[in-house]
Scaffold this motif. Structure first.
Motif, PDB file in Angstrom:
ATOM      1  N   GLU A 106       0.852  -1.193   0.000  1.00 53.06           N
ATOM      2  CA  GLU A 106       0.000   0.000   0.000  1.00 53.06           C
ATOM      3  C   GLU A 106       0.881   1.233   0.000  1.00 53.06           C
ATOM      4  O   GLU A 106       1.842   1.320   0.749  1.00 53.06           O
ATOM      5  CB  GLU A 106      -0.907   0.018   1.234  1.00 53.06           C
ATOM      6  CG  GLU A 106      -1.814   1.229   1.274  1.00 53.06           C
ATOM      7  CD  GLU A 106      -2.675   1.292   2.519  1.00 53.06           C
ATOM      8  OE1 GLU A 106      -3.198   2.374   2.812  1.00 53.06           O
ATOM      9  OE2 GLU A 106      -2.825   0.266   3.200  1.00 53.06           O
ATOM     10  N   ILE A 107       0.528   2.188  -0.847  1.00 51.09           N
ATOM     11  CA  ILE A 107       1.272   3.439  -0.937  1.00 51.09           C
ATOM     12  C   ILE A 107       0.408   4.552  -0.344  1.00 51.09           C
ATOM     13  O   ILE A 107      -0.815   4.545  -0.495  1.00 51.09           O
ATOM     14  CB  ILE A 107       1.651   3.730  -2.406  1.00 51.09           C
ATOM     15  CG1 ILE A 107       2.596   4.901  -2.510  1.00 51.09           C
ATOM     16  CG2 ILE A 107       0.421   3.908  -3.280  1.00 51.09           C
ATOM     17  CD1 ILE A 107       3.184   5.070  -3.893  1.00 51.09           C
ATOM     18  N   GLY A 108       1.027   5.477   0.360  1.00 49.76           N
ATOM     19  CA  GLY A 108       0.304   6.590   0.944  1.00 49.76           C
ATOM     20  C   GLY A 108       1.195   7.812   1.049  1.00 49.76           C
ATOM     21  O   GLY A 108       2.412   7.710   0.963  1.00 49.76           O
ATOM     22  N   TYR A 109       0.582   8.963   1.232  1.00 50.56           N
ATOM     23  CA  TYR A 109       1.340  10.202   1.342  1.00 50.56           C
ATOM     24  C   TYR A 109       0.504  11.254   2.055  1.00 50.56           C
ATOM     25  O   TYR A 109      -0.713  11.144   2.155  1.00 50.56           O
ATOM     26  CB  TYR A 109       1.772  10.711  -0.041  1.00 50.56           C
ATOM     27  CG  TYR A 109       0.598  11.057  -0.928  1.00 50.56           C
ATOM     28  CD1 TYR A 109       0.082  12.342  -0.941  1.00 50.56           C
ATOM     29  CD2 TYR A 109       0.004  10.097  -1.726  1.00 50.56           C
ATOM     30  CE1 TYR A 109      -1.016  12.657  -1.731  1.00 50.56           C
ATOM     31  CE2 TYR A 109      -1.089  10.403  -2.519  1.00 50.56           C
ATOM     32  CZ  TYR A 109      -1.581  11.690  -2.521  1.00 50.56           C
ATOM     33  OH  TYR A 109      -2.669  12.000  -3.296  1.00 50.56           O
ATOM     34  N   VAL A 110       1.183  12.289   2.522  1.00 54.08           N
ATOM     35  CA  VAL A 110       0.551  13.472   3.096  1.00 54.08           C
ATOM     36  C   VAL A 110       1.301  14.667   2.525  1.00 54.08           C
ATOM     37  O   VAL A 110       2.529  14.656   2.452  1.00 54.08           O
ATOM     38  CB  VAL A 110       0.655  13.473   4.639  1.00 54.08           C
ATOM     39  CG1 VAL A 110       0.081  14.749   5.209  1.00 54.08           C
ATOM     40  CG2 VAL A 110      -0.030  12.258   5.225  1.00 54.08           C
ATOM     41  N   LEU A 111       0.564  15.677   2.110  1.00 51.74           N
ATOM     42  CA  LEU A 111       1.170  16.872   1.538  1.00 51.74           C
ATOM     43  C   LEU A 111       0.539  18.099   2.179  1.00 51.74           C
ATOM     44  O   LEU A 111      -0.688  18.201   2.264  1.00 51.74           O
ATOM     45  CB  LEU A 111       0.948  16.893   0.011  1.00 51.74           C
ATOM     46  CG  LEU A 111       1.630  18.002  -0.768  1.00 51.74           C
ATOM     47  CD1 LEU A 111       3.150  17.868  -0.701  1.00 51.74           C
ATOM     48  CD2 LEU A 111       1.171  17.971  -2.222  1.00 51.74           C
ATOM     49  N   ALA A 112       1.361  19.028   2.651  1.00 51.16           N
ATOM     50  CA  ALA A 112       0.866  20.255   3.272  1.00 51.16           C
ATOM     51  C   ALA A 112      -0.030  21.014   2.290  1.00 51.16           C
ATOM     52  O   ALA A 112       0.258  21.083   1.095  1.00 51.16           O
ATOM     53  CB  ALA A 112       2.031  21.137   3.709  1.00 51.16           C
TER      54      ALA A 112
END
Length: 124
Positions: free
Chosen positions: A31-37
């Motif tokens: 699973e790939i995930g990210y958070v971006l301001a």
């Protein structure tokens, strides 16, 4: 990879860095995930980053059969990122995730080793 309007530079990863972005469920699924301001939303940064990470995983982990991305049902921007990168929308998982103590519906996206667009990553 230089982006002329955002001033952000993205670099290729080596496989040890990939473990910071991927959760491995089995030796065949991740699973790939990210958070971006929020100040960086809408600039193409997430799309480029997810494409870079996904292509690195696909090339360096040929045994992987499925790469997943879970996106909050209300996060239209991240849904568009997944679709632009080549993930397919599998469906909605109702009340799948807890956020701030409340259940949230999540959209499941996947990229399979048998998907035709996978060659785009291998030869890009």
């Amino acid at each position: 990879m230089e982006d002329g309007y955002s001033g952000i530079r993205l670099q290729l990863l080596d496989l040890t860095d990939v473990h910071d972005f991927v959760e491995w469920f089995t030796d065949k699924t991740g699973e790939i995930g990210y958070v971006l301001a929020s100040g960086y939303w809408g600039k193409g940064i997430a799309t480029k980053a997810v494409k870079l990470v996904a292509s690195t995983i696909i090339v360096e982990c040929p045994h992987l059969e499925r790469l997943e991305a879970l996106v909050d049902v209300e996060n239209i921007g991240s849904q568009k990122v997944s679709e632009k990168v080549g993930f397919s929308r599998d469906g909605v998982l109702r009340k799948y995730w807890i956020l701030k103590g409340k259940p949230r519906d999540m959209v499941m996206f996947s990229l399979l080793s048998t998907d035709p667009q996978i060659n785009y990553f291998r030869y890009d």
